[in-house]
Enzyme design. Sequence first.
Site, PDB file in Angstrom:
ATOM      1  N   HIS A 259     121.236 107.055 -23.410  1.00  0.00           N
ATOM      2  CA  HIS A 259     122.564 106.082 -24.293  1.00  0.00           C
ATOM      3  C   HIS A 259     122.844 107.153 -25.310  1.00  0.00           C
ATOM      4  O   HIS A 259     122.085 107.790 -26.118  1.00  0.00           O
ATOM      5  CB  HIS A 259     121.940 104.923 -25.090  1.00  0.00           C
ATOM      6  CG  HIS A 259     123.033 104.039 -25.292  1.00  0.00           C
ATOM      7  ND1 HIS A 259     123.654 102.916 -26.277  1.00  0.00           N
ATOM      8  CD2 HIS A 259     123.174 102.764 -23.857  1.00  0.00           C
ATOM      9  CE1 HIS A 259     124.663 102.353 -26.192  1.00  0.00           C
ATOM     10  NE2 HIS A 259     124.026 101.976 -25.197  1.00  0.00           N
ATOM     11  N   ASP A 313     120.756  99.165 -18.219  1.00  0.00           N
ATOM     12  CA  ASP A 313     121.074  98.877 -16.575  1.00  0.00           C
ATOM     13  C   ASP A 313     119.749  99.635 -15.898  1.00  0.00           C
ATOM     14  O   ASP A 313     119.427  99.324 -14.645  1.00  0.00           O
ATOM     15  CB  ASP A 313     122.565 100.643 -15.845  1.00  0.00           C
ATOM     16  CG  ASP A 313     123.355 100.164 -17.194  1.00  0.00           C
ATOM     17  OD1 ASP A 313     123.688  99.057 -16.380  1.00  0.00           O
ATOM     18  OD2 ASP A 313     123.954 101.121 -17.527  1.00  0.00           O
TER      19      ASP A 313
END
Length: 377
Positions: A259, A313
């Site tokens: 991320h 996710d």
Amino acid sequence: MPKKDDIKIFKGLENIYICETSISFIDGKEGKLVYRGIPVEVLAEKSTYEEVVFFLWFGHLPRKDELEEFEDEMKSARKLDEEMKDMIEKFKTSHPMDLLRTIVSIMGLSNSEKKKSDEEKALEIISKVPTAVAYHHRISMGEKPLEPSDELDHASNFYYMMTGRSPDEKISRIMNATLILHAEQGLNASTFSAIVISSTLSDLYSAITGAVGALKGPLHGGANEKVMELVEKIGKPENVESEIEKMIAQKHRIPGFGHRIYKTFDPRYRILKRYSKEMVRNDEDERYYRIVERMEEEVLKKLSGKGIFPNVDLYSGILYKFLGFDRRFYTAVFAVARLAGWIAHIFEYSKMNKIIRPCGYYVGPMDVEYKPLEERE
Ligand SMILES: CC(C)(COP(=O)(O)OP(=O)(O)OC[C@H]1O[C@@H](n2cnc3c(N)ncnc32)[C@H](O)[C@@H]1OP(=O)(O)O)[C@@H](O)C(=O)NCCC(=O)NCCS
């Protein structure tokens, strides 16, 4: 032109602040996410999606009467008109994100002449998009599409329209929590795309259409579908180690990990992991869950030193699978939730609007002669 040494290039706009915001804050070192000061875990456990939408858009938790009015307004805007249903039917084999992009654009077409406020348009988008996604889901699964139910809250109704099943209390909580967890995440690529478009004083539909297009990419919201593709390819937990090793050796990015802001565990991942575990019903579910868990163990062992941790996710895909959603629709489910954040940022940025227009440092040639076509080699 300024000298190269006099400028700084911020690739991917990393660490660039373009405005002040009161909508959400991410502490990427500590792994914390708050919406307007409230930790996302608290909202996921206690709040409803409608309440969070109101909170993000209008800046305060609604009073009872405000919430009831807002819920009623959302309910009354859920239904699709026949033209939209025909359009979904016509393009039912398209990827859900491609069709969703078109659906939002068409909503703008049919609304552009009507004198509606942005707030009314926003309400219509957030209420109708789940119905459209569920309509597409049902027909692409060969099932009869369902009309929205006025008895159910937004998240529960979405589950009902997707699957044809009435959610029990636990599934309603999971649906509300998953939509809340995906509702907002600062100036990520899709939200930034939305405000870039609205900063030109273009319309809400154009901004949301652009945001859907940005979310679709596998480096962003498209990652949840890619995680499930990988899980299916891996097939069994024993194959995880070699597949992850191969991907790392080939410098492939492993979907569901990494991320730009979080350099530790993403707080949303923990909740989605817990819900996925609670939803395991049979041996096949168990196998899927174990594969993802093994992926997590292997990637943490090999890449956490580089600041690569599981993101939102990683477990959302198997949770959606256990809920009965088709893999091709996972990113569209994400979009249904993220409409809240996109619109909140459009509203906020438009109050301090400045057209967004960065620069690219020119490194191409100068004084190039224009050769007539017949003289070119
Ligand atoms: C989300 C993402 C795009 C962030 O990218 P970013 O902030 O630009 O990070 P960088 O590209 O600078 O990555 C830094 C390093 O980590 C590596 N890396 C980042 N994510 C990785 C992943 N998922 N798997 C393997 N390596 C990864 C990069 O290759 C890079 O390595 P290098 O320094 O040796 O070249 C990236 O982590 C990614 O592609 N993740 C997979 C897709 C995904 O799950 N997206 C959903 C995000 S919520």
